[in-house]
Structures are given as structure tokens and as C-alpha cells.
Design a protein around this motif. Structure first.
Motif, PDB file in Angstrom:
ATOM      1  N   ASN A   8       0.857  -1.181   0.000  1.00  0.00           N
ATOM      2  CA  ASN A   8       0.000   0.000   0.000  1.00  0.00           C
ATOM      3  C   ASN A   8       0.893   1.231   0.000  1.00  0.00           C
ATOM      4  OD1 ASN A   8       0.981   0.162   2.609  1.00  0.00           O
ATOM      5  ND2 ASN A   8      -1.010  -0.014   3.615  1.00  0.00           N
ATOM      6  N   ASP A   9       0.354   2.371   0.399  1.00  0.00           N
ATOM      7  CA  ASP A   9       1.149   3.599   0.384  1.00  0.00           C
ATOM      8  C   ASP A   9       2.288   3.575   1.391  1.00  0.00           C
ATOM      9  OD1 ASP A   9      -0.707   4.408  -1.447  1.00  0.00           O
ATOM     10  OD2 ASP A   9      -1.790   5.756  -0.093  1.00  0.00           O
ATOM     11  N   GLN A  10       2.162   2.742   2.431  1.00  0.00           N
ATOM     12  CA  GLN A  10       3.110   2.769   3.540  1.00  0.00           C
ATOM     13  C   GLN A  10       4.175   1.685   3.474  1.00  0.00           C
ATOM     14  OE1 GLN A  10       2.883   5.233   5.815  1.00  0.00           O
ATOM     15  NE2 GLN A  10       1.091   6.021   4.737  1.00  0.00           N
ATOM     16  N   LYS A  69       8.102   2.217   3.298  1.00  0.00           N
ATOM     17  CA  LYS A  69       8.456   3.015   2.132  1.00  0.00           C
ATOM     18  C   LYS A  69       8.996   4.396   2.492  1.00  0.00           C
ATOM     19  CE  LYS A  69       5.286   0.748  -1.103  1.00  0.00           C
ATOM     20  NZ  LYS A  69       4.150   0.928  -2.040  1.00  0.00           N
ATOM     21  N   PRO A 112      -4.913   2.327   2.470  1.00  0.00           N
ATOM     22  CA  PRO A 112      -3.723   3.188   2.416  1.00  0.00           C
ATOM     23  C   PRO A 112      -2.921   3.224   3.712  1.00  0.00           C
ATOM     24  CG  PRO A 112      -5.593   4.284   1.397  1.00  0.00           C
ATOM     25  CD  PRO A 112      -6.130   3.032   2.027  1.00  0.00           C
ATOM     26  N   CYS A 167       5.002   1.963   9.392  1.00  0.00           N
ATOM     27  CA  CYS A 167       4.961   3.383   9.061  1.00  0.00           C
ATOM     28  C   CYS A 167       6.009   4.127   9.883  1.00  0.00           C
ATOM     29  CB  CYS A 167       3.568   3.945   9.356  1.00  0.00           C
ATOM     30  SG  CYS A 167       3.132   3.909  11.118  1.00  0.00           S
TER      31      CYS A 167
END
Length: 284
Positions: free
Chosen positions: A32-34, A51, A121, A218
Motif C-alpha cells: 500500500n502507500d506505507q 516506504k 492506504p 509506518c
């Protein structure tokens, strides 16, 4: 010069071959975005990248299975005759992705587990949906002979800090958290040499299927924000909102010897201390 070009060509060919051997088309990639999670086709958790900091969160080279099944004793005849008739743990040895689901196979036993994956997300959610028998046991059984199962296991590197209440590991850059998304999920960890296995599972005495865990990876200072999203999405108690409330650190005035004769004095002291609550112990 010609010799140099040949050496360069050989080196490039060697590197190219090495790259191809490290690539595996059977790997399952969920991101996902993280974060980016990689599970090998043979059932091991390979990588978890945060990420934002490009941090590899998992210990490498340990071949920790992404899932395990525990049976009170082996049930399949061939296994029962070849191995001790006792409580036995069977490791995942295959994982494949079918749509938004993971199908996990296990060593020695003819069971597959289906785990639905939800990509949000802010987190990845894993829901154990079902067990599927891949071949006949030869005996009549109405349900999977499973007492416990871990359907998600991550060997997270020791990052310096461990929080057992939230099942989270973190350092200054990154936090990794496996959170129970419902009351029936068992979110726990197992300490190892240089790493800790964060895991989510089920117990047949509670509930075997239909349970969910959320994975968060995260930056450390965003962890509570991500947990708040999970709490909202899965109708969990508002733990983050409670922690951030202005009264979170509020205390109370406690007494066990209040009497009609001295109650006004106790109230006076409670007000002087700024207490919002008086707790009168039962012997009073």
C-alpha cells in the motif's frame, strides 16, 4: 583492451545471472502507500519495507514460515504412523495469491487456509476465511482438526523498543505493528535471537474463522494515526482518542478513612490537588 572488454562482459553476465536467481516469480507481493510485504512461494516471509524510510523491517535468512497450524495430534494416517502422536505444529510450505486472497498450504497435512487481504492506504488487513481439505483423510471429520493457528507471522528485527500492549516494535524511523481487529483475534509475539516474531492467530476454543488482524508499518510518529484508522474501520474501542484526551493523565483522590466528621477536610484536600474524582474505599 580486448581482454578488459571480455572481463567486463563476463562480470556483467555474472551479475545478470545472479539477479535472475534472486528474482522469484512465485513471490507474493502485497503493498500500500506505507509498506511492501513480500511472501515467498514456499511459505516464508521474505521482506517488509517501510516506504517512507526505505527500511527493511524483517530479519533476513531465518526462513520463518508466514503461518503455522497446530493439531492436538496428527490425524492423517501416514503422518500419525510416522511421527509421534502428540501436539504437533505444521509449517506453511506454499503460498499463492488468488485475487484478493492468499491460499496457504502446509507441510505433511492436506489442509489449505484461505486468508482474505484488504489493502487500505494506512494498513493491510488479513482475515482468515476458511480451511480447505485438499485430499481425503480416510476418516469422517466434520471440521478441521485444528486447535490453534497463526495466519500471519513476521520476523521483525529488534529495532530497540518493544511494546507488548500494542504488539509493536519501533525505533526512531519506523514502527511495525500487528493489531487484532476484532476481539477473537489472538495478536501476540514470540521472542527470538535478534528478532521478534509478531503474529496473529486463532484458537478453536474461541473462533477459528472470520477473524482479522491489521498490519501497520509506518514512520514512528504516525503509528497512533494509523491505529486510529483501524479502530474506526473495525468499530474497536477508541483507544487512540482516549490516549490523546486531555483527561488521559487525570488522577483521583483515594481514601479509606473518610467519616462524616472529616469528609469536608478530605473534599478540601481533593480540591486543592485539582482532583476531579474521589475514590472512597469500602472500609470507610
Amino acid at each position: 583492451m580486448k581482454r578488459l572488454l571480455i572481463l567486463i562482459a563476463v562480470a556483467m553476465f555474472t551479475i545478470s545471472c545472479a539477479d535472475r536467481t534472486t528474482e522469484n516469480t512465485d513471490d507474493v507481493i502485497i503493498e500500500n502507500d506505507q509498506m511492501k510485504l513480500v511472501i515467498s512461494g514456499d511459505g516464508h516471509t521474505k521482506s517488509l519495507i517501510c516506504k517512507a524510510s526505505k527500511t527493511e523491517c524483517l530479519v533476513q535468512g531465518k526462513n520463518v514460515p508466514v503461518s503455522t497450524i497446530i493439531e492436538p495430534r496428527p490425524y492423517q494416517n501416514e503422518v500419525k504412523l510416522a511421527y509421534p502422536n502428540k501436539r504437533t505444529t505444521f509449517k506453511a510450505n506454499s503460498v499463492r495469491k488468488e485475487g484478493d486472497k492468499l491460499v496457504i498450504g502446509y507441510e505433511l497435512i492436506p489442509w489449505e487456509a484461505t486468508v482474505a487481504v484488504k489493502i487500505n492506504p494506512d494498513y493491510l488487513a488479513f482475515t482468515l476465511e476458511s480451511f480447505n481439505l485438499t485430499e481425503d483423510y480416510g476418516i469422517a471429520m466434520t471440521e478441521p482438526p485444528i486447535s490453534e493457528m497463526w495466519f500471519l507471522r513476521l520476523p521483525v528485527r529488534n529495532l530497540g523498543h518493544w511494546g507488548d500492549w500494542l504488539n509493536v516494535i519501533w525505533d526512531d524511523k519506523v514502527a511495525v505493528n500487528i493489531l487484532a481487529a476484532d476481539p477473537q483475534t489472538n495478536a501476540d509475539s514470540e521472542e527470538a535471537d535478534g528478532y521478534r516474531i509478531l503474529q496473529a492467530g486463532v484458537d478453536e476454543k474461541v473462533k477459528l474463522t472470520g477473524v482479522t488482524a491489521a498490519l501497520i508499518a509506518c514512520p514512528k510518529d504516525q503509528l497512533l494515526d494509523k491505529i486510529a484508522v483501524v479502530e474506526e474501520d473495525y468499530k474497536l474501542p477508541n483507544g487512540v482518542a482516549s490516549r490523546r484526551h486531555e483527561l488521559y493523565n487525570a488522577s483521583y483522590y483515594w481514601t479509606s478513612n473518610v467519616t462524616p466528621a472529616n469528609v469536608d477536610e478530605h473534599i478540601k484536600y481533593a480540591r486543592m490537588g485539582g482532583f476531579r474524582l474521589m475514590n472512597i474505599y469500602y472500609p470507610a
